[in-house]
Structures are given as structure tokens and as C-alpha cells.
Design a protein around this motif. Sequence first.
Motif, PDB file in Angstrom:
ATOM      1  N   VAL A   4       0.842  -1.203   0.000  1.00  0.00           N
ATOM      2  CA  VAL A   4       0.000   0.000   0.000  1.00  0.00           C
ATOM      3  C   VAL A   4       0.881   1.258   0.000  1.00  0.00           C
ATOM      4  N   GLU A   5       1.925   1.250   0.796  1.00  0.00           N
ATOM      5  CA  GLU A   5       2.807   2.432   0.853  1.00  0.00           C
ATOM      6  C   GLU A   5       3.570   2.633  -0.458  1.00  0.00           C
ATOM      7  N   ASP A  33       1.142   4.229  -2.858  1.00  0.00           N
ATOM      8  CA  ASP A  33       0.799   5.581  -2.430  1.00  0.00           C
ATOM      9  C   ASP A  33       1.634   6.642  -3.157  1.00  0.00           C
ATOM     10  N   ASP A  70      -3.802   8.029  -5.977  1.00  0.00           N
ATOM     11  CA  ASP A  70      -4.721   8.072  -4.838  1.00  0.00           C
ATOM     12  C   ASP A  70      -5.713   6.912  -4.862  1.00  0.00           C
ATOM     13  N   ILE A  76      -5.730   2.444  -5.407  1.00  0.00           N
ATOM     14  CA  ILE A  76      -4.896   1.245  -5.522  1.00  0.00           C
ATOM     15  C   ILE A  76      -5.763   0.117  -6.042  1.00  0.00           C
ATOM     16  N   SER A  96      -9.622   3.384  -2.394  1.00  0.00           N
ATOM     17  CA  SER A  96      -8.965   4.646  -2.037  1.00  0.00           C
ATOM     18  C   SER A  96      -7.660   4.427  -1.269  1.00  0.00           C
ATOM     19  N   THR A  97      -6.575   5.028  -1.747  1.00  0.00           N
ATOM     20  CA  THR A  97      -5.277   4.923  -1.066  1.00  0.00           C
ATOM     21  C   THR A  97      -5.345   5.538   0.329  1.00  0.00           C
ATOM     22  N   GLU A  98      -6.025   6.677   0.426  1.00  0.00           N
ATOM     23  CA  GLU A  98      -6.104   7.387   1.704  1.00  0.00           C
ATOM     24  C   GLU A  98      -6.730   6.508   2.797  1.00  0.00           C
ATOM     25  N   LYS A 105      -4.449   3.515   3.753  1.00  0.00           N
ATOM     26  CA  LYS A 105      -3.324   3.885   4.633  1.00  0.00           C
ATOM     27  C   LYS A 105      -3.763   3.960   6.104  1.00  0.00           C
TER      28      LYS A 105
END
Lengths: 249, 249, 249
Positions: B144-145, B148, B152, B154, B199-201, B204
Motif C-alpha cells: 500500500v505504501e 501511495d 490516490d 490502488i 482509495s489509497t487514503e 493507509k
Amino acid sequence: MKVVLTEPRFLKDSINILSELVSDVSIKFDSDKLEIVAMDPANVAMVVFRLLSSSFVEYNVEGVETISISLASLKQVLGRARPSDSITLELDNDKNRLNVKLRGESVRDFNLGLIDIQDNEQKVPELEFPVKVTMNSVSFNEAVEDMDIISDSIGFIADQNKLQVFASGTTSDARVEFGKTDETLITVGEEGEIKSKYSTEYLKKIIKGSKLSDVVNLQFGEDYPLQIEYKVTDRLQLFTILAPRVENK
Amino acid sequence: MKVVLTEPRFLKDSINILSELVSDVSIKFDSDKLEIVAMDPANVAMVVFRLLSSSFVEYNVEGVETISISLASLKQVLGRARPSDSITLELDNDKNRLNVKLRGESVRDFNLGLIDIQDNEQKVPELEFPVKVTMNSVSFNEAVEDMDIISDSIGFIADQNKLQVFASGTTSDARVEFGKTDETLITVGEEGEIKSKYSTEYLKKIIKGSKLSDVVNLQFGEDYPLQIEYKVTDRLQLFTILAPRVENK
Amino acid sequence: MKVVLTEPRFLKDSINILSELVSDVSIKFDSDKLEIVAMDPANVAMVVFRLLSSSFVEYNVEGVETISISLASLKQVLGRARPSDSITLELDNDKNRLNVKLRGESVRDFNLGLIDIQDNEQKVPELEFPVKVTMNSVSFNEAVEDMDIISDSIGFIADQNKLQVFASGTTSDARVEFGKTDETLITVGEEGEIKSKYSTEYLKKIIKGSKLSDVVNLQFGEDYPLQIEYKVTDRLQLFTILAPRVENK
């Protein structure tokens, strides 16, 4: 005037703590100590710092010398001292600059301009406190940090047996109690229970003094100032007198 | 209602993770667990947290008790618990405050005001996921990182043999592949390759659950929600259901 | 073009330092090195970075290949490399993307879009420096950080016996002196004392090169550029040429 310190920590840590509360200060050197007495700009807290001549390996002061300086600048310069450096403070001939020498592998030489402060002699008020508490400084820190979650003011209630620290928010409250122990000494005058409140924001700055000593001495009275003292025997004394927050009744 | 925990970590870490996604929540205590089910304000993620009664050294709950509380306040109070403290949660008699006691060298007592939440019973939807992946939670975090950096959102593509995690930016893209191993278990239904984006946000925030467990269970479907679960046997379960990002075609 | 590094540190640390000064750069690969030559946007500093082919475990470059890239993107991708990862850089067939593979427990694949840079071949000027100093890079860092307290420019004075680093503020000043030792080599031409000043802000960015080497090579002249070089034998060379701050007289 020329003085030399080989334990930079005492001066460095103390100036760091002082600089949280006050900016420009006068430093008075006399035969047995360096002293700073200053009020914070909002007139809520007075800080008193004394670094005894016995902390220095060399201490040459004739009579009394008072200089005024920006604490932020002095803090930055002392911040550059490594733990093993010696620090020399010396007034130049014209007496308009303070020379600070950090001596380690190399010698680093700083000259800090002195400033003018009106009314440069603050007087420490004579106060009588009905409550005296001596306790572990880390435990006191934690009590303040606990209460910080709840409110911008922190209350203290002392009686013969215990000190209570408390805070009340709009929907939440918190309380911690310290009973008398070998480590926690409490003496209260004949008035019985004594209660007073103080600013959380100021307390959070003042408790950084725990870096200097494992023990803190607290003294206060009913709706009366709180004196918080950190001491290192034969080395230094740092105390703050904090005005109470008196609520309308 | 009165419950006592001697491993503050499980409650503290879980509330920290939850508070990234949701603010005010209802906590339901029944005979075998404490449960939080909540939607994030944007309706993109539902979090479900269950702390089993077997995590507690004392667990007294009669029937079902539901309280609503500010997660930010609870987080701050739990944040004051040291690893060796025990935590007691108790509802006061008027049932309008939650009492939290942190018991270590001293006892620190917090009373948190309860709040009103409309529609305080969220229902966990019944979902069927064609893809199930069990893998190392740190490896999933890194994937995931990595993504990132690029975008925005994945994407995930699973087939019988591997899980691919990918991201596409305007000029750059990235991809990492996890094949089946002893540590990485992948099962996919008969549909063949399954693909979906999220959503990446949010991801995270959700992957902070890796603090609770070395293993993460992922379940998803084609343009369908992703369920991310962290579990500690006989202690707790934390899972999040995250809505997909479906692209216009 | 395909090259493989097994010590990501050299590339990663260098790109981190470069990205403090420049943003978009051209990277030239030839038979014996990867080279970046770039001016900072304000035209105050030129950075030159060379990573020798002997740093790579595989180095396949035919002729000369030049690509232009966003240093910020490359830095982010390299930042994801763990110390034990190998890094492969490869140009794709269309030559419009740089493929970066981080190979550890998993293989992470990044494709970075190339960009257009006008005037992509910067020329390193030929300079002659009367002063050459070789010294401990950490001592040089500390001198710069000491002076940073005082002023936004830092002066250097060299003579046959010593290098002085100094700064003058409106009310304060500072100075540190490095004499010739086994570790500190100083050679000065026949001009006698040489003095020049440079931007503190740039120096603070440039000295991060000390991460690459314990030794720094300084070269400068009277009101003339300063060249600061960090070198790892058979691996890499990073140097910056910094314009002087010439004062009005």
C-alpha cells in the motif's frame, strides 16, 4: 567577569526551560551565583533561576555585574554545546557583548549583543504558603498531563493526608490522588482543606523543570500563588511562582 | 457494567486505529464482548471492532448496555495508560458518564460524558466475497505504501495463483505481485481473474491494524467492497469494509 | 540500458541530497558511469553527481543514453528500497519510461515517466581554486550549523596555517578556527589570506553530503565560488559549486 562551566547540562537545560516562559532577561552575577529573575509577558508567572558559583570550575566575578540578553539567542548558542564541551562566559571590555566559548575538539566563539531592559531588577515577592508538598517530579508531570486532556485549568486540593489534582471540563472530569508516603511529604497549616486552580498551559511549561531533578517542591494556598521548585544541591535552584485562576462566584 | 483489562494495549491500539476513521461511536457491551460498529462520515468505510470478554480479567455486564462516546476523548484517556496499568471501565449510576480508571502506582480517574447518537445501531452488511487472501500484514502495508507514491487509488487483481497490487498515475505506474506460498494463501471462485480498486487514503489508515496482528485477511470482489481483517485469537477482531472505486467506462 | 545495484544506499542517499537543490534533471549513462549535472533554479549552485560503473553488479550501457526525470519521483521510489534490496534501472523499449525494480522478498516494479528538459547538457565550468582544504566532514557540518545561528551568510578565511569559519549578525557574531593537523590539510596559493562568503541556506543543504563520506574537500578563492566534494573511492563523487556572496563595498 569570566566564568567556566564543565557541565553544560545545568545551564543549557535551565535556559531551555526559562525560554519557554520569558524572552529578554537580565542576568545578575554576584560573588556566589548567577541569577535570573523574570516575569512572563502576561504577568502570570515569575521565574527565578540561580546557578551557584560551586557549579563552575572557574568563577571570577568582582562585585555585582548585571547584563541583559535575549534568552532565545543564548538558548541557541548553548544548544550547540556538546555534553563534553566546557562553556566559558566572559564580558568583553566594552561590556556590550557576552562572549560564549564552547571548547571541545575545536573552540567555537560566539559574541552575543547585550540589550537594554527597562526595570531590569525584578523583586521576588515574599509569600507565605500554608501547603507544602514534596513529591516525585515525574508523578507530578503525569498528573498535569492527565488533566491537560480535560481542561485548561488544573485544581489542587490538599489536606493533612493527601494532595488531589483535578480538572473539570464541560462534559468530562478527572482526578488523581497522592497520599502521604516516604516519597510524598505533605504539610498543611491549620486551615484544613486548601484548594486552588492554575493554568494548564503554564503548568505544562513549568514541569519541564523535572529534567533537572527527580523531586519537585510545591507550595500553595487557597486561591493563592503556586510555587514550583526544582533544586540540585550545591548546583542550582529553579522556581516559578504562578498566579492562581480565581473563579467568579 | 464494570469491566477490567490488564493488557491496555489491545483496547488502546484498536481505539487509536478506529479514531482515524470514525469520531463519535456507540459501544455495545453484551455477555461475551464489547462491540463497536461505525460508518466513517463519508460513508466509504464501515469499521467493526470486537473485544472479547476473554480479554478482560473482570467482566460484569448484565444484559446489553449501549453507550455513545467521543472516540477522540476516549483515545486521549487511553493514551495516558502505561503498558503496566490496568484499565477499569464502569458506567456511573445515572448512566450519563463512563468512568475510566487507570491503575498503576497511582489511580487516575476519568469521567467521560456520554453523548447522543441518532441511529446508534449500525448493521454489518452480509457480503459474499469471491476472493480470499491471507498474508503477512507488514508485506501488505508495504504494498500500500509503495502504491501511495503513484496514485490516490490502488488496484487489486487476484487469480488462482497470485495477488497483484497496482497503481497508475498520469505518467508513472507501479505493481507488486504476491504468489501463493505457505504464508500467502489465495482462494478465488470460478470467475477467473477478479479486479477492483480502492482509495489509497483509506487503505493507509486501515493498515495501521497491522499493529494488532502479523497476519491480515483480505476479501474482495470485482468492483465490490474490500474487507480487511486483523484478529487476535480469544482477544479481538477488527475489520473494515471499504467501498470500491468504480471507474466510468 | 540496464544496470543493477546491490548497495541501494549510494544511489538513494545521493538522490536525497541532490533533490534538496534541484528538481528535474538529466541523467547521462555512459560506459563508465551514471552522471547528473544540474543547476539549481536560482542559478546559485551547480551539483555534479557521478556513480561509477564499479558500483553496479551489472552495468549494460551501449554508447551514451541520456534520460530526463523528476528527481522528486525518483527519490520517492528509491525511498521505498530497504537496505537489503537490489535496485534495477532499465529503460523500456519505447524509451519513454524508466523502469525501477526493487527486489527483496517481493519484486516491486515502478515505471517513471520521462520528461523533456530544454538544454539538458549542463557544462561543468573549469575553475582554479587558490585554497584547498581537506577536513572531517562532521566538523565542517558543525561549523556551518554553529554559524547558522548568527547569519544567513557564512564567511571563510584561509591562510597557510588555518581555516576560519565566521558569521556576523546585526548584534552578534561567531567564529571557529581549524588549524592544520593530520586530519585537516590546508594549502593556500601565494596570495596570502583568502576570504569569501556563501549562503548559509545552501551550505546547510550541501553538507548533507557528509552522509556519504567522513571527509570533505573544500576549494575556494577570494570572492569566488566554493566547491564542496564528497567522494567514495571506486563508487561515487558528489560535488557542488556554490556562487559567492559578494558584498557591496
